[in-house]
Design a protein around this motif. Structure first.
Motif, PDB file in Angstrom:
ATOM      1  N   SER A 220       0.823  -1.212   0.000  1.00  0.00           N
ATOM      2  CA  SER A 220       0.000   0.000   0.000  1.00  0.00           C
ATOM      3  C   SER A 220       0.855   1.259   0.000  1.00  0.00           C
ATOM      4  N   VAL A 221       1.995   1.228   0.707  1.00  0.00           N
ATOM      5  CA  VAL A 221       2.890   2.391   0.725  1.00  0.00           C
ATOM      6  C   VAL A 221       3.367   2.709  -0.683  1.00  0.00           C
ATOM      7  N   GLY A 222       3.722   1.660  -1.438  1.00  0.00           N
ATOM      8  CA  GLY A 222       4.211   1.857  -2.793  1.00  0.00           C
ATOM      9  C   GLY A 222       3.198   2.496  -3.716  1.00  0.00           C
ATOM     10  N   LYS A 223       1.910   2.265  -3.455  1.00  0.00           N
ATOM     11  CA  LYS A 223       0.862   2.860  -4.302  1.00  0.00           C
ATOM     12  C   LYS A 223       0.537   4.285  -3.864  1.00  0.00           C
ATOM     13  N   VAL A 224       0.525   4.544  -2.559  1.00  0.00           N
ATOM     14  CA  VAL A 224       0.151   5.861  -2.042  1.00  0.00           C
ATOM     15  C   VAL A 224       1.142   6.934  -2.491  1.00  0.00           C
ATOM     16  N   VAL A 225       2.432   6.584  -2.528  1.00  0.00           N
ATOM     17  CA  VAL A 225       3.443   7.597  -2.830  1.00  0.00           C
ATOM     18  C   VAL A 225       3.318   8.131  -4.257  1.00  0.00           C
ATOM     19  N   TYR A 226       2.711   7.373  -5.166  1.00  0.00           N
ATOM     20  CA  TYR A 226       2.512   7.885  -6.519  1.00  0.00           C
ATOM     21  C   TYR A 226       1.714   9.192  -6.474  1.00  0.00           C
ATOM     22  N   PHE A 227       0.666   9.212  -5.639  1.00  0.00           N
ATOM     23  CA  PHE A 227      -0.179  10.406  -5.552  1.00  0.00           C
ATOM     24  C   PHE A 227       0.465  11.486  -4.696  1.00  0.00           C
ATOM     25  N   THR A 228       0.912  11.124  -3.492  1.00  0.00           N
ATOM     26  CA  THR A 228       1.370  12.138  -2.542  1.00  0.00           C
ATOM     27  C   THR A 228       2.590  12.900  -3.063  1.00  0.00           C
TER      28      THR A 228
END
Length: 594
Positions: A220-228
């Motif tokens: 989940s961390v790997g996916k969230v950082v794309y947006f943030t």
């Protein structure tokens, strides 16, 4: 070669398969963005620009780049390569590589825990300001509020001198909003007072968001950082463009970068540059070690290190243009010298900058952009911090936390426990507690002490040559020889000198340069500081005392790499399995021939 990755095949033992079963980043971009989200934080916006202005403008880049080259990049590579080679988080990675200095991992973990508790308080403040940006009139732009006092004055260019003459010690509405509405600050740390329930709800929301960013672990961390991370840079560029188009922006940029060569003779300038490197790159607390532990073994960590360091420092310089162009506009509007509006720390983000934005057309829009960016900047660092605590706990208690349901329960407990510990900092005297933990528990003194142990641990105890061979085994070539010199000589010497200077030049903590803490407050602060750094020397003495053999035998045993010993045992076992398998095949062949 020694330390080469073991290939999975039918001869692999269960121990080897378990060792290689660690989660990995789905893509290289996820790792890159995760590290960017971790190192690019509020320090880039509220600390670097002010330090640059305060310490000689463009000249400050000289000591800054000196510390970046001699301490920042070498230590960043050290931690990144350590995590990628051992495939473990901070504590276990040091235990695997050199058990004698395992205390480095524990010291870093203590600082991370302190950071997780206090850093999210800033996110709660940012959320509160974000919600207030939807007001028809921004509450920090006017003195017509219930919390304002008689000394509150809305300064403007035309009425500035008259206002100052009429009211002695006049205050701005932004300052009163911060002190009397957000903090509702008391007279001292011994007067905690009541809890601010609105801020408590904002803190709860921040922890809920953080929980769902981490609840699936590295996936989940790997996916969230794309947006943030992407949104952070979009907002930063928008604010930069807007700031540069304002009247007075040119004066702000000049103040930001105006060179004063004489400042290089001041030791404090060099001290500020060194501490900024450690803060900005989140060194010495195991963050880079844990994040890189999810990399592929053959990932080129050396190139990643160079690119990430350049990006982080470039972001700091870029943020300075965005901040000081806006402060130049504020000084222009009020007819003030810019040195009277420039601040560092929370004062810049929550007092000065919002007040400057309130003078622009469409202030609600720019305020929303600002605090959304501030929240995302802090959120990236916060959920990375929580992920590192989770990864470290999982590595330490792998036999108990194998099921995903248990991991999610542990994450929930960490979030709840941290939330409860953060509530006292939302009381009327909470800002004093916040400042003590931040100034002492997460201080540059702690970072420097850990940096000294790290560089000596790799450069002299484990051996810079051996670690260079480990890196070559992963990426196929040796990093520059200068890096080895830094690990062995330059970095520890520079850190020791800076550490000594920080103690000699120590100044007691004050809030807002006026409030002096009671003696027990300073004692509490130094206990926070010692609670982390004491782990390193005590752990070395503990391991030496309990090991077997003579003192020399104990020392040599604790300097041996447990990881290499484990891999050698696995290889011996694999060779035995292969030999037994070939022996059975030969017997079958002989029987068939007969």
């Amino acid at each position: 070669m020694d330390g080469a990755p073991l290939q999975l095949n039918k001869y692999n033992t269960k121990a080897e398969i378990k060792e290689n079963n660690r989660s990995q980043w789905a893509k290289k971009a996820e790792y890159f963005l995760a590290v960017v989200g971790n190192i690019v934080g509020l320090g880039n916006i509220w600390r670097f620009p002010y330090l640059c202005y305060k310490n000689g403008g463009g000249v400050f880049l000289v000591p800054y780049l000196f510390f970046l080259v001699t301490c920042g990049v070498p230590l960043f590579l050290l931690e990144t390569a350590l995590g990628q080679y051992t495939r473990k988080s901070g504590i276990i990675s040091w235990r695997s590589l050199c058990p004698l200095v395992e205390g480095i991992g524990y010291a870093g973990l203590i600082i991370i825990i302190y950071s997780a508790i206090i850093y999210i308080i800033v996110l709660a403040w940012a959320l509160f300001y974000l919600f207030q940006s939807f007001s028809t009139v921004l509450p920090w732009a006017s003195c017509n509020n219930t919390w304002n006092t008689a000394t509150c004055k809305e300064f403007d260019k035309s009425g500035l001198s008259a206002n100052r003459t009429e009211v002695e010690n006049a205050t701005s509405p932004a300052l009163e909003f911060w002190d009397r509405r957000v903090l509702n600050i008391s007279a001292g740390i011994d007067e905690l007072g009541s809890l601010n329930w609105e801020m408590a709800l904002c803190l709860l929301l921040a922890w809920i968001i953080c929980y769902f960013c981490v609840w699936k672990g590295v996936r989940s961390v790997g996916k969230v950082v794309y947006f943030t991370v992407s949104f952070i840079y979009i907002m930063l560029i928008i604010l930069l463009v807007r700031g540069l188009t304002l009247p007075g922006a040119k004066d702000g940029i000049i103040y930001y970068l105006y060179p004063e060569p004489s400042r290089l003779a001041d030791p404090q300038v060099w001290m500020d540059a060194g501490t900024q490197i450690f803060f900005s790159y989140t060194l010495c607390i195991g963050c880079q070690t844990t994040l890189s532990s999810y990399n592929k073994y053959t990932n080129d960590c050396y190139k990643d290190c160079i690119y990430l360091c350049l990006l982080n420092s470039g972001t700091s310089i870029l943020a300075g243009f965005a901040v000081f162009s806006t402060l130049g506009f504020m000084a222009y509007e009020q007819g003030l010298p810019i040195d009277e509006v420039a601040e560092s720390g929370p004062g810049l983000i929550f007092i000065v900058y919002p007040y400057a934005i309130s003078m622009m057309p469409l202030p609600q829009l720019w305020t929303f952009c600002l605090f959304l960016m501030v929240f995302l900047l802090g959120l990236d660092t916060q959920f990375m911090t929580v992920e590192i605590i989770m990864a470290t706990t999982t590595d330490l208690f792998a036999h108990l936390l194998q099921k995903e349901r248990r991991l999610q329960a542990l994450l929930l407990l960490i979030c709840i426990f941290s939330y409860l510990l953060g509530l006292p900092m939302l009381t009327e005297g909470g800002i004093y507690i916040f400042q003590i933990i931040d100034y002492y528990g997460c201080s540059g003194t702690c970072f420097l002490f850990i940096a000294i142990f790290q560089s000596i641990g790799i450069g002299w105890i484990y051996g810079a040559d051996r670690f260079f061979d480990n890196i070559e085994d992963m990426i196929g070539y040796h990093p520059g020889y200068f890096i080895k010199c830094c690990w062995s000589f330059f970095t520890p010497v520079i850190c020791i000198c800076t550490f000594i200077f920080s103690l000699v030049d120590y100044t007691p903590l004050k809030y807002n340069n006026t409030y002096v803490y009671p003696t027990w407050g300073y004692v509490l602060g130094w206990l926070f500081c010692l609670s982390s750094i004491i782990f390193m020397p005590l752990w070395m003495l503990f391991r030496l005392f309990w090991a077997k053999g003579t003192l020399c035998e104990r020392f040599h045993s604790l300097c041996e790499s447990r990881l290499q010993q484990s891999k050698n045992k696995i290889r011996v076992k694999m060779d035995g399995d292969r030999t037994a398998h070939k022996s059975r095949e030969n017997k079958i062949t002989n029987v068939t021939n007969r």
